[in-house]
Each structure stands twice: as C-alpha cells, then as structure tokens.
Scaffold this motif. Structure first.
Motif, mmCIF file in Angstrom:
data_model
loop_
_atom_site.group_PDB
_atom_site.id
_atom_site.type_symbol
_atom_site.label_atom_id
_atom_site.label_comp_id
_atom_site.label_asym_id
_atom_site.label_seq_id
_atom_site.Cartn_x
_atom_site.Cartn_y
_atom_site.Cartn_z
ATOM 1 N N ALA A 70 0.829 -1.206 0.000
ATOM 2 C CA ALA A 70 0.000 0.000 0.000
ATOM 3 C C ALA A 70 0.864 1.256 0.000
ATOM 4 N N LEU A 71 1.876 1.275 0.862
ATOM 5 C CA LEU A 71 2.737 2.452 0.953
ATOM 6 C C LEU A 71 3.542 2.680 -0.329
ATOM 7 N N GLU A 72 3.853 1.597 -1.024
ATOM 8 C CA GLU A 72 4.591 1.724 -2.282
ATOM 9 C C GLU A 72 3.798 2.550 -3.290
ATOM 10 N N GLN A 73 2.465 2.370 -3.296
ATOM 11 C CA GLN A 73 1.633 3.131 -4.221
ATOM 12 C C GLN A 73 1.629 4.628 -3.881
ATOM 13 N N LEU A 74 1.951 4.950 -2.622
ATOM 14 C CA LEU A 74 1.969 6.325 -2.158
ATOM 15 C C LEU A 74 3.374 6.928 -2.186
ATOM 16 N N ASP A 75 4.343 6.159 -2.720
ATOM 17 C CA ASP A 75 5.742 6.584 -2.688
ATOM 18 C C ASP A 75 6.155 6.913 -1.258
ATOM 19 N N SER A 76 5.740 6.044 -0.323
ATOM 20 C CA SER A 76 5.966 6.314 1.100
ATOM 21 C C SER A 76 6.621 5.151 1.839
ATOM 22 N N LEU A 77 7.371 4.330 1.113
ATOM 23 C CA LEU A 77 8.069 3.230 1.782
ATOM 24 C C LEU A 77 9.120 3.734 2.773
ATOM 25 N N TRP A 78 9.457 4.989 2.673
ATOM 26 C CA TRP A 78 10.510 5.564 3.520
ATOM 27 C C TRP A 78 10.014 5.981 4.905
ATOM 28 N N ILE A 79 8.694 6.056 5.122
ATOM 29 C CA ILE A 79 8.211 6.560 6.417
ATOM 30 C C ILE A 79 8.503 5.552 7.528
ATOM 31 N N PRO A 80 8.594 6.004 8.784
ATOM 32 C CA PRO A 80 8.834 5.075 9.897
ATOM 33 C C PRO A 80 7.706 4.055 10.032
ATOM 34 N N VAL A 81 8.086 2.792 10.211
ATOM 35 C CA VAL A 81 7.130 1.704 10.415
ATOM 36 C C VAL A 81 7.510 0.965 11.695
ATOM 37 N N GLU A 82 6.535 0.748 12.561
ATOM 38 C CA GLU A 82 6.787 0.026 13.813
ATOM 39 C C GLU A 82 5.999 -1.275 13.802
ATOM 40 N N HIS A 83 6.693 -2.394 14.038
ATOM 41 C CA HIS A 83 6.064 -3.714 14.074
ATOM 42 C C HIS A 83 5.848 -4.117 15.532
ATOM 43 N N ASP A 84 4.612 -4.454 15.891
ATOM 44 C CA ASP A 84 4.305 -4.739 17.292
ATOM 45 C C ASP A 84 3.407 -5.959 17.432
ATOM 46 N N TRP A 85 3.788 -6.849 18.353
ATOM 47 C CA TRP A 85 3.025 -8.080 18.560
ATOM 48 C C TRP A 85 1.626 -7.794 19.094
ATOM 49 N N GLN A 86 1.446 -6.640 19.764
ATOM 50 C CA GLN A 86 0.123 -6.322 20.311
ATOM 51 C C GLN A 86 -0.921 -6.132 19.213
ATOM 52 N N LEU A 87 -0.476 -5.889 17.975
ATOM 53 C CA LEU A 87 -1.388 -5.738 16.850
ATOM 54 C C LEU A 87 -1.600 -7.045 16.092
ATOM 55 N N ASN A 88 -0.985 -8.129 16.573
ATOM 56 C CA ASN A 88 -1.185 -9.434 15.930
ATOM 57 C C ASN A 88 -2.654 -9.840 15.945
ATOM 58 N N GLU A 89 -2.976 -10.759 15.051
ATOM 59 C CA GLU A 89 -4.298 -11.367 15.045
ATOM 60 C C GLU A 89 -4.566 -12.072 16.376
ATOM 61 N N ARG A 90 -5.810 -12.305 16.674
ATOM 62 C CA ARG A 90 -6.168 -13.168 17.814
ATOM 63 C C ARG A 90 -5.489 -14.521 17.642
ATOM 64 N N HIS A 91 -4.917 -15.053 18.737
ATOM 65 C CA HIS A 91 -4.285 -16.372 18.680
ATOM 66 C C HIS A 91 -5.374 -17.439 18.838
ATOM 67 N N TYR A 92 -5.519 -18.268 17.810
ATOM 68 C CA TYR A 92 -6.584 -19.272 17.815
ATOM 69 C C TYR A 92 -6.183 -20.592 18.453
ATOM 70 N N GLY A 93 -5.079 -20.595 19.190
ATOM 71 C CA GLY A 93 -4.718 -21.777 19.961
ATOM 72 C C GLY A 93 -4.561 -23.013 19.117
ATOM 73 N N ASP A 94 -5.151 -24.114 19.589
ATOM 74 C CA ASP A 94 -4.999 -25.406 18.930
ATOM 75 C C ASP A 94 -5.829 -25.517 17.647
ATOM 76 N N LEU A 95 -6.632 -24.477 17.361
ATOM 77 C CA LEU A 95 -7.411 -24.481 16.120
ATOM 78 C C LEU A 95 -6.591 -24.012 14.926
ATOM 79 N N GLN A 96 -5.454 -23.385 15.183
ATOM 80 C CA GLN A 96 -4.676 -22.804 14.092
ATOM 81 C C GLN A 96 -4.263 -23.861 13.072
#
Length: 230
Positions: A70-96
C-alpha cells in the motif's frame, strides 16, 4: 485545524483465508488476490490525498506485506514503520491451521461458532511444544512468558490492543500525524470496539473486509467524529 486521520487496513486475503483455515499467529503469506487488494488499497489512498507520517503493523508477514504494498503506491516506503506483537491477530490456539468447515464437522457447528464468535471464550489451548506456540518463534523471544498466548478470546485481544493504542499510537496522533495501521480482523475489531464503544455482544457481528481502507477522523480531544471506507 483539520481533523487528524487514521486509516485501519486489514491485510489482504491470505493463503489460509483462501483455504478457510484458522490462522491466528501462524505466519502465512498473502494470496495473489491479497497482494492485489493491498496495492488497490494504496491506490485508493493516493486518489484520496493521503500522505502518512507513520505506520504501525503487526509482527506477521501478511500485515507487513500489505502495508509495504500500500505504501509503495503512495511513494511512502521511507516513512517510519513500527512492528508490534500487540497488533497481531487473535491467537486461535490449537485451532490454528485447521479448516473451519472440517472443524465444524468434528466439534459441531455450535461449538465452533462459540469459539469464533463469543467475546470472552478462549479456543482450545496450544501446547508449548507446538510450532504454533509463540515461545517457539524468535519474533517473540523478548516477551515474558506471561505475555505469550496459548489461545485468545476477542477480549484477550482487546486487552493487549487498547493499552498499545493509548500508550503508543495516541501520543503520535496528538502531534498531528496521519497514521496507517495495517493489522488483522480481530485486532482491528478490538480497536473499533473501543473507538465506537460497541457492546460486547455486538462486536463479534462486525465484519471487516480484507484490503479495504477504513478512515477514522479525530477531533483535538481524540474523539472519533466520523469513519468511512474508501
């Protein structure tokens, strides 16, 4: 003063979305359709004049790849990006990894519906010797044992997303930054529940489409004044 804007973007279709599998924290890739959805999201954002100052995403490739495309289309790959586990999907446990239809055949439609759509009931827990246990993934080696889920309800997901929103993202927004959050169906559902004050028994009915930018505009008091899909 203009309203500050935040865009919530659920990742494009993943390979396991396509195969109707429970995904959770499993690190699966985008499908070809999912990559196109992510690019198209960036095109829509560009057409609507968005220029982001900062991006937050989860630790999972499908969300990271979506933000990059998405950012590539905006010529914005250079902006700061923060990766955080708190934004992960819900953990589906043994159903995964399990096919949702086959799981319904084994456990019954009603039980699977409870696991998928109740607010505070957790799925069967994954064992710590499983490849799906986050403690066996080096992405999460800095986390304490108590932070590593064995399987989460939507409430559990809410309880990690909202503190992260308040402590990390809100201060950035208050400085006037326009922000992109590329995440997952349930982590974004938790955030929308908080922003729109949606009751526990209603939030699980909310569907968030893949690859569709959802814009929230905030006033100076950090109250959402409107939201809409592009």
């Amino acid at each position: 003063m203009k309203n500050t804007r935040i865009v919530l973007l659920r990742h494009g279709q993943s390979v396991w979305n396509k195969e109707n599998r429970f995904t959770g924290w499993a690190n699966v890739s985008l499908s070809e359709l999912g990559e196109n959805e992510a690019r198209n999201a960036g095109i829509k954002l560009k057409e609507n004049g968005f220029n982001f100052n900062f991006c937050y995403t989860s630790m999972l490739d499908r969300a990271i790849k979506t933000s990059n495309l998405a950012l590539e289309q905006l010529d914005s790959l250079w902006i700061p990006v923060e990766h955080d586990w708190q934004l992960n999907e819900r953990h589906y446990g043994d159903l995964q990894g399990l096919n949702k239809a086959e799981t319904a055949e084994e456990f019954g439609d009603e039980q699977v519906h409870i696991w998928r759509r109740s607010y505070d009931i957790e799925p069967p827990q994954v064992s710590e010797d499983s490849s799906f246990y986050p403690g066996n993934d080096r992405r999460y080696q800095e986390l304490q044992h108590s932070q590593l889920p064995h399987g989460e309800s939507l409430k559990d997901t809410y309880d990690r997303v909202i503190p992260f929103w308040n402590e990390n993202i809100v201060p950035n927004v208050e400085q006037g930054s326009d922000i992109l959050i590329a995440a997952h169906g349930n982590s974004l559902r938790a955030l929308i529940k908080y922003l729109d004050n949606i009751p526990d028994d209603k939030i699980t009915e909310l569907e968030i489409p893949t690859g569709a930018p959802l814009v929230y505009e905030f006033n100076e008091q950090m109250k959402p004044v409107k939201s809409y899909y592009l």
